[in-house]
Design an enzyme around this catalytic site. Structure first.
Site, mmCIF file in Angstrom:
data_model
loop_
_atom_site.group_PDB
_atom_site.id
_atom_site.type_symbol
_atom_site.label_atom_id
_atom_site.label_comp_id
_atom_site.label_asym_id
_atom_site.label_seq_id
_atom_site.Cartn_x
_atom_site.Cartn_y
_atom_site.Cartn_z
ATOM 1 N N ASP A 123 0.841 -1.207 0.000
ATOM 2 C CA ASP A 123 0.000 0.000 0.000
ATOM 3 C C ASP A 123 0.877 1.258 0.000
ATOM 4 O OD1 ASP A 123 0.901 -0.077 2.596
ATOM 5 O OD2 ASP A 123 -1.073 0.148 3.518
ATOM 6 N N SER A 124 2.210 1.053 -0.003
ATOM 7 C CA SER A 124 3.114 2.189 -0.232
ATOM 8 C C SER A 124 2.822 2.816 -1.591
ATOM 9 C CB SER A 124 4.580 1.735 -0.160
ATOM 10 O OG SER A 124 4.793 0.611 -0.994
ATOM 11 N N ASP B 72 -0.830 -6.398 -0.103
ATOM 12 C CA ASP B 72 -1.139 -5.678 1.139
ATOM 13 C C ASP B 72 -2.647 -5.532 1.276
ATOM 14 O OD1 ASP B 72 0.344 -4.683 3.223
ATOM 15 O OD2 ASP B 72 1.229 -3.046 2.057
ATOM 16 N N LYS C 94 -0.782 -9.409 3.360
ATOM 17 C CA LYS C 94 -0.070 -8.815 4.503
ATOM 18 C C LYS C 94 -1.000 -7.836 5.190
ATOM 19 C CE LYS C 94 3.229 -5.439 4.062
ATOM 20 N NZ LYS C 94 2.646 -4.365 4.883
ATOM 21 N N GLU D 124 -1.208 -5.116 8.874
ATOM 22 C CA GLU D 124 -0.429 -4.453 9.923
ATOM 23 C C GLU D 124 -1.046 -4.682 11.302
ATOM 24 O OE1 GLU D 124 0.040 -0.295 8.976
ATOM 25 O OE2 GLU D 124 0.954 -0.731 7.031
ATOM 26 N N GLU E 294 9.404 -3.176 10.574
ATOM 27 C CA GLU E 294 9.708 -1.887 9.943
ATOM 28 C C GLU E 294 10.193 -0.892 10.989
ATOM 29 O OE1 GLU E 294 6.753 -0.395 7.232
ATOM 30 O OE2 GLU E 294 7.814 1.508 6.949
#
Ligand code: KIV
Length: 286
Positions: free
Chosen positions: A53-54, A92, A122, A124, A191
């Site tokens: 999602d970057s 993501d 993925k 978070e 991270e």
């Protein structure tokens, strides 16, 4: 029923990560959001492609990852899938796609896998995601966890800073990592955490750690492709090593083309098409 053989021996599947960790072999992961970059990084030998999602920062210019939608990730995953033959493709889960209940989360993850072709997802979060990770894994969805700096929490955190810097916060990170492993995650992104803490997590977990700004001890290193090739804007974090300056290359190419168009040297005869010899231009011109 015939069992089809997996596509080819070079193709990376989830179990390859643990096997590499056991052999002490480092793997690499890069982001990609489109067909050409997926193809290039896959052909270069990257083992894992993260459709991160970057993309919110890097290709959409949102400034952070919060606005990224399922549709944006899904479309990118489809393109990446077409471009990558060997790498494991991880999608993501964007902000909001796993926050409103387990069933919705499972549905969104399945969309990324069934419609997009992702081979893992993925998400978070630490201990707060343990139940969710268990449910996804129960539904045969391979999960990569992500702790330390979690960019989707930018508003709560008030920025992007190194996490786990006090003894208490570091212990909590290590505990979170263990809980996520127990829940069934097959890898975990660390991270922006101190290298000493990443080293402890890497040693104590059987699953692979994927480090970004987390030192050299992680099993796998990940970077945002656009940072590595110099195609992003703004100040780069200190953990980024920039290997090329594609912005400069693009700028030079585009500026030269503008110059050539303006002075009439582009396009030349070879770069355009003439009428066949048997057609008389006088018959056309009035
Ligand atoms: O979205 C992303 O690219 C990521 C990496 C920075 C790990 O989450």
């Amino acid at each position: 029923m015939a069992y089809l053989k997996p596509d080819k021996p070079e193709k990376i599947y989830v179990p390859a990560l643990r096997a590499a960790k056991e052999r002490g072999e480092k793997l690499v992961c890069l982001t990609a959001y489109d067909y050409p970059s997926a193809r290039i990084v896959d052909e270069a030998g990257v083992e894992i492609i993260l459709v991160g999602d970057s993309m919110g920062n890097v290709i959409h210019g949102y400034g952070n990852t919060i606005p990224v939608t399922m549709d944006e990730i899904l479309s990118a995953v489809k393109a990446v899938k077409r471009g990558a033959s060997n790498a494991l493709i991880v999608a993501d889960m964007p902000y909001g796609s796993y926050h409103t209940g387990e069933n919705t989360t499972v549905r969104n993850a399945l969309t990324l896998m069934k419609d997009g072709g992702a081979e893992a997802i993925k998400l978070e979060g630490g201990r707060n995601r343990v139940q969710l990770v268990k449910r996804l894994v129960d539904e045969e969805i391979p999960v990569v966890a992500h702790i330390g700096l979690t960019p989707q929490s930018v508003h709560k955190l008030g920025g992007y800073s190194v996490q786990g810097k006090t003894a208490e916060a570091a212990k909590r990170l290590i505990e979170d990592a263990k809980l996520l492993e127990e829940a069934g995650a097959f890898a975990i992104v660390l991270e922006l955490v101190p290298r000493e803490i990443a080293a402890i997590v890497t040693k104590e977990l059987a699953i692979s750690t994927i480090g970004i700004g987390a030192g050299t001890e992680c099993d796998i290193q990940v970077l945002v492709l656009h940072d590595l090739i110099g195609l992003s804007f703004g100040r780069l974090p200190r953990f980024v090593r920039q290997y090329a300056n594609i912005r400069e290359v693009m700028n030079e190419a585009v500026s030269k083309w503008i110059e050539d168009v303006k002075d009439g040297s582009y396009p030349n005869e070879k770069e355009s098409y003439g009428l066949p010899k048997d057609v008389d231009i006088n018959e056309i011109e009035s």
